[in-house]
Design a protein around this motif. Structure first.
Motif, PDB file in Angstrom:
ATOM      1  N   LYS A  60       0.863  -1.180   0.000  1.00  0.00           N
ATOM      2  CA  LYS A  60       0.000   0.000   0.000  1.00  0.00           C
ATOM      3  C   LYS A  60       0.895   1.224   0.000  1.00  0.00           C
TER       4      LYS A  60
ATOM      5  N   ASN B 149      -7.573   4.362   6.626  1.00  0.00           N
ATOM      6  CA  ASN B 149      -8.173   5.116   5.522  1.00  0.00           C
ATOM      7  C   ASN B 149      -8.359   6.578   5.839  1.00  0.00           C
TER       8      ASN B 149
ATOM      9  N   THR C   8      -4.686   7.341  -0.773  1.00  0.00           N
ATOM     10  CA  THR C   8      -4.068   6.025  -0.570  1.00  0.00           C
ATOM     11  C   THR C   8      -4.281   5.188  -1.801  1.00  0.00           C
ATOM     12  N   ARG C   9      -3.357   4.334  -2.054  1.00  0.00           N
ATOM     13  CA  ARG C   9      -3.555   3.445  -3.186  1.00  0.00           C
ATOM     14  C   ARG C   9      -2.868   2.128  -2.909  1.00  0.00           C
ATOM     15  N   TYR C  10      -3.268   1.144  -3.690  1.00  0.00           N
ATOM     16  CA  TYR C  10      -2.584  -0.134  -3.643  1.00  0.00           C
ATOM     17  C   TYR C  10      -1.518  -0.141  -4.720  1.00  0.00           C
TER      18      TYR C  10
ATOM     19  N   ILE D 270       0.200  -4.720   3.008  1.00  0.00           N
ATOM     20  CA  ILE D 270      -1.185  -4.769   2.553  1.00  0.00           C
ATOM     21  C   ILE D 270      -2.143  -5.152   3.661  1.00  0.00           C
TER      22      ILE D 270
ATOM     23  N   THR E 175      -7.945  -6.061  -2.898  1.00  0.00           N
ATOM     24  CA  THR E 175      -7.936  -4.661  -2.522  1.00  0.00           C
ATOM     25  C   THR E 175      -9.327  -4.102  -2.570  1.00  0.00           C
TER      26      THR E 175
ATOM     27  N   THR F 175     -10.959  -0.931  -3.164  1.00  0.00           N
ATOM     28  CA  THR F 175     -10.496   0.366  -3.635  1.00  0.00           C
ATOM     29  C   THR F 175     -11.467   1.486  -3.387  1.00  0.00           C
TER      30      THR F 175
ATOM     31  N   THR G 186     -10.231   4.791  -2.189  1.00  0.00           N
ATOM     32  CA  THR G 186      -9.426   5.723  -2.963  1.00  0.00           C
ATOM     33  C   THR G 186     -10.268   6.622  -3.839  1.00  0.00           C
TER      34      THR G 186
END
Lengths: 279, 302, 394
Positions: free
Chosen positions: A109, A234, A239-241, A278, C118, C120, C123
């Motif tokens: 992450k 969060n 944020t991103r993976y 993660i 994930t 998401t 995001t």
């Protein structure tokens, strides 16, 4: 005559060496290409993994998430590192070529960090403000509480997943034409370090020697920097993976490598590199 | 009296102006060289030259880059030198001096010399990798992907195209220094044309062939654009072991470390060190080529 | 008995049988050698034609009519779900998306996952969603063709535009700056070396400048990025650290050796009679150099500048490292620029083969090829023609 024979011998020896070289049996070879954000991590993974698995040869190249995914579609890489999700059009192309939608593996992450020069008075910005700044609509630092000076934008090349992700989630439009495009996150950091009025964006792992801008979701929320806690909860808005894409479900040497990356050992390296695990 | 004085001043000014231009250029060269030497000299240790990069490129050495550069350059020379020499032989020995064919070939060679290096990269991608490589894969491996991707074979072939003009021009220059009388004498003694070339002309122009090779090698070691998408990699933990492997090179290593390394400040010494190594390499090569060429030219005027 | 060989030479009389065999053997190897050599020589012409063909071939699809209307539909319609591997908690991502701008991702083509899945939704900010396609949603070659003349270079965007104008202007700016810097320096230095310098000085100056030719462009780019940019910014006090000025000077440094060498050749090629006649008429050394030799070598100097321009036009590494790479249209030299060659270098690795973006990059390559070809042709034919005329006496 004797000299001549030695020459002949040398030529033959070199040719034989080359023939052997051309047809040498390959060790298990894994090619990794793509995200510049991930490249240091990928290189570290490769380095450590190969110490305990000498039969696997791992080749790592950067170039941007777009590069990696294209290479996956073109068939010239096994793993495509990406700091963004694959686009539907890319999945289509992959399907058209290999009749598979690909396999997505989340490996870490990241919080996209906004870089500022240490002497910049501004310390926090909202997502909307960042968007307007990078679109070129906010042009002067004084509009966001800083000094009266033009804002200098530093960004990434369009092959970068960071570029795309930041665009989709923060900028929500086209980048301003005067945003300098630098070939790597390190270059962005370097540029902001040297420019009092600069602003840039990139992965959290690269942020050294510059001021990190706190980001707030909107004007009324608290502002955070990217840390293990804020990302897990969060709270950090950007944020991103980080992904690794494969053509098919992994088997053999590839599977061992990926399983290792997802294991606590591999994830420990994620933290060491400055990203976030993660889980 | 005043007129000649004015003229003298003009003369001194012009001579001074041109001299200072020359000195400015020399100063630029010296400054560039000194900055790189000062920045990198502490890095050059035996460990640096023989170990692999470690710890995300912040420590360790650049051996794979040196090895990759050497390998690339050797493969490139194997392709370029014979072809270049043969073309030069054709131009000097077989073609009539002002024939259309000779003129066309010479024009083609000079055009090849000025084409930007990135175009060679495009060509390598479009022709070698996508066309030849995929044809090879279809023919020999039934479609499995092995040769249709960037690797050291295609990269070195691309580089050999780039350096072909250099080889041709140098060899031609050396071939011309072999006096016509020598050729005539050989033919008069009953040797055939090919025998003359093989046993008289070529041995007499070995220095030119070597100059061409050295200049080609120097160019090949430094160019990065053509290999950007034909085979170079950022990090390889092992050395390339077959023609279908990727490789690291010094030039690309410099470029990538200034832009993609984890911590630009930490890797700065390594960047300077790598630049210094590359610079020294091309320096030594160019220097020897210049000396060789000087010797050839002296032979010509003797 | 004498025998006539293919080339008409007479062989020595001796054991005729033995001579026949040996003569025939030599003839074969000669014949073969000649054929092989001729064949290989044509290689250089073949290579040029091949480069031409392949680079152009890949850029042609732009000019064919829209081929991907189907593409656009397919992209947003498939809703297959991929497999997963490892822990799975996958859910198709549908949130309350109020506005959409461009294509919406995440609602179709859900891939399989391996390992952690994930989520998401964190995001995406709830209000707008903006999706960046890579052009195939709008992979309409006609619109790409139209956008070639526009002012926006946004190949990776919701509405990809391939405006070449900012790239061309950027390349133009850098070329002008670099030639303005390099040409006077190189030409004057060459004048000095050819007309004024003593032998020893010549032997210092010429090799040093030839050494400059041996600097790889990566090294010059590195020097520009690390040292030159900071230095120039301190001297001139402009805002943007990496701009066309820095890039231009760096490229000028790379072009100096070419202009110097060719100018120097041109100056020394002027017949000694010019020199002697002028001195005999009472002109001084500098008058001769400036008013006689220099004008006589003008075609050669023109050729030198042309070749310098060609070199700078196609230079990639220095542009990548030192120009800031921002596709802008302004004429201010202290702004970042993006050159044609750097665009290819930076973006080629990321395109998918067959894409519109891919074709446009090859089109840029074709443009570069044509430009350098034309420059070289002008320098060769026109200039050499004039030079010959001048030297042979008007």
């Amino acid at each position: 005559m004797k000299a001549f024979n030695i020459k002949k011998f040398a030529i033959v020896a070199i040719l034989l060496g080359l023939v052997g070289f051309a047809f040498a049996p390959a060790a298990d070879r894994i090619t990794v290409k793509g995200s510049d954000t991930l490249v240091i991590l990928a290189q570290k993974w490769a380095e450590v993994y190969m110490k305990s698995n000498p039969n696997t040869a791992i080749q790592v190249t950067g170039g941007g998430s777009g590069t990696g995914i294209s290479a996956l579609i073109n068939g010239s890489t096994d793993i495509a590192n990406a700091s963004r999700k694959m686009k539907p059009s890319e999945k289509d192309k992959l399907k058209a070529r290999y009749n598979t939608l690909g396999v997505e593996v989340a490996c870490a992450k990241d919080g996209i960090t906004v870089y500022l020069h240490p002497s910049n008075k501004v310390t926090e910005l909202s997502v909307k403000q960042l968007g307007e700044i990078f679109k070129g609509n906010i042009k002067n630092w004084k509009e966001v509480g800083g000094a009266d000076a033009d804002i200098k934008l530093y960004g990434r090349e369009n092959s970068s997943g960071t570029y795309v992700f930041f665009q989709e989630n923060v900028v929500k439009g086209d980048y301003a034409p005067n945003c300098q495009t630098l070939p790597g996150t390190a270059a962005v950091v370097n540029a902001v370090k040297k420019d009092v009025n600069g602003i840039g964006y990139g992965g959290a792992a690269y942020a050294e020697g510059i001021e990190i801008c706190k980001v707030k979701k909107d004007d009324n929320s608290p502002a955070y920097i990217a840390s293990a806690e804020t990302i897990k909860n969060n709270q950090y808005p950007i944020t991103r993976y980080l992904y690794m894409y494969l053509k098919n479900k992994p088997t053999g040497a590839l599977k061992s490598y990926i399983d290792w990356i997802l294991s606590p050992e591999g994830q420990k390296m994620v933290v060491e590199a400055g990203y976030f695990p993660i889980k | 009296m005043i007129k000649s004085f004015k003229k003298n001043i003009k003369g001194i000014l012009i001579e001074g102006l041109t001299l200072s231009s020359a000195l400015i250029i020399i100063a630029i060269v010296v400054v560039m060289f000194t900055v790189i030497v000062i920045g990198g000299k502490d890095q050059i240790t035996w460990e640096f030259l023989t170990s692999f990069p470690e710890d995300g490129m912040t420590k360790g050495g650049i051996f794979p880059a040196i090895y990759g550069t050497a390998l690339l350059v050797i493969l490139m020379s194997i392709a370029a030198v014979p072809f270049g020499t043969i073309t030069a032989i054709y131009l000097t020995e077989y073609a009539k001096e002002n024939s259309i064919i000779a003129k066309t070939i010479r024009f083609a060679v000079r055009t090849l010399a000025v084409i930007p290096s990135i175009i060679y990269g495009l060509f390598g991608l479009g022709f070698f990798i996508k066309f030849v490589g995929t044809q090879m894969d279809n023919a020999f491996l039934g479609g499995q992907l092995k040769w249709g991707q960037p690797n050291i074979l295609w990269a070195s072939l691309t580089m050999s195209l780039l350096t072909l003009p250099v080889v041709i021009v140098s060899v031609e220059e050396a071939l011309k220094t072999v006096p016509k009388d020598l050729r005539a004498a050989s033919l008069a003694l009953g040797a055939t044309k090919w025998q003359t070339i093989w046993k008289v002309v070529i041995p007499g122009s070995i220095s030119g062939i070597m100059t061409g090779t050295i200049l080609a090698v120097s160019r090949g070691a430094g160019e990065v654009a053509p290999i950007l998408f034909t085979g170079v990699a950022y990090y390889l933990a092992t050395l390339p072991a077959s023609l279908s492997d990727q490789f690291m090179v010094l030039g690309y290593h410099i470029y990538v470390m200034t832009t993609q390394s984890a911590n630009v400040d930490q890797t700065m010494p390594i960047q300077f060190g790598t630049t210094l190594v590359l610079l020294m390499l091309t320096f030594i090569l160019n220097f020897s080529a210049i000396i060789l060429r000087y010797r050839i030219r002296k032979k010509k005027t003797d | 008995m004498t025998k006539k060989t293919k080339k008409g030479r007479k062989s020595e009389a001796s054991n005729s049988g033995l001579i026949d065999i040996t003569q025939k053997k030599f003839r074969w190897s000669d014949y073969l050698a000649e054929k092989i050599i001729k064949g290989v020589a044509f290689l250089s012409i073949t290579i040029i034609i091949l480069i031409f063909v392949f680079v152009f071939r890949e850029s042609l699809p732009i000019f064919s009519s829209a081929k991907s209307a189907e593409h656009a539909e397919a992209a947003s319609n498939t809703t297959e779900v991929q497999e997963t591997y490892g822990e799975v908690t996958d859910q198709p991502i549908v949130e309350e998306v109020q506005e959409t701008y461009g294509e919406v991702t995440d609602q179709s083509n859900v891939q399989e996952t391996y390992g952690e899945v994930t989520d998401t939704s964190s995001t995406k900010s709830p209000a707008e969603s903006y999706a960046v396609s890579d052009g195939s949603g709008y992979d309409d070659n006609q619109s790409a063709l139209k956008s070639l003349a526009s002012k926006d270079w946004y190949p990776v965007s919701d509405k990809p535009r391939f405006g070449l104008l900012p790239l061309i202007i950027g390349t133009f700016k850098i070329t002008v700056i670099s030639i303005l810097f390099a040409a006077p320096l190189a030409i004057l230095a060459a004048l000095y070396t050819a007309s004024f310098a003593g032998k020893r000085l010549k032997e210092i100056i010429k090799p040093t400048i030839e050494m400059l030719a041996g600097f790889p462009s990566v090294v010059i780019g590195f020097f520009a990025l690390m040292v030159l940019a900071t230095f120039l910014q301190e001297v001139f006090h402009y805002d943007t650290r990496l701009n066309s000025f820095v890039g231009g000077i760096a490229m000028g440094i790379a072009a100096i050796p070419i202009i110097f060498t060719i100018t120097e050749d041109a100056l020394t090629a002027v017949p000694k009679t010019f020199n002697e006649a002028s001195l005999a008429l009472g002109a001084s050394k500098w008058q001769t150099a400036f008013f006689v030799i220099l004008p006589a070598a003008t075609p050669g100097i023109f050729a030198a500048i042309l070749l310098g321009i060609g070199r700078v036009f196609g230079e990639t590494m220095i542009a990548l490292m030192a120009t800031g790479n921002a596709a802008q249209m302004g004429l201010n030299p202290f702004e970042s620029v993006r050159t044609l060659a750097a665009t290819i270098g930076a973006e080629m690795a990321e395109v998918v083969f067959g894409d519109t973006h891919y074709n446009v990059l090859f089109l840029i390559g074709s443009l570069l090829f044509i430009f350098t070809f034309v420059i070289n042709a002008i320098a060769e034919f026109y200039v050499k023609g004039k030079l010959m005329k001048r030297i042979q006496g008007k």
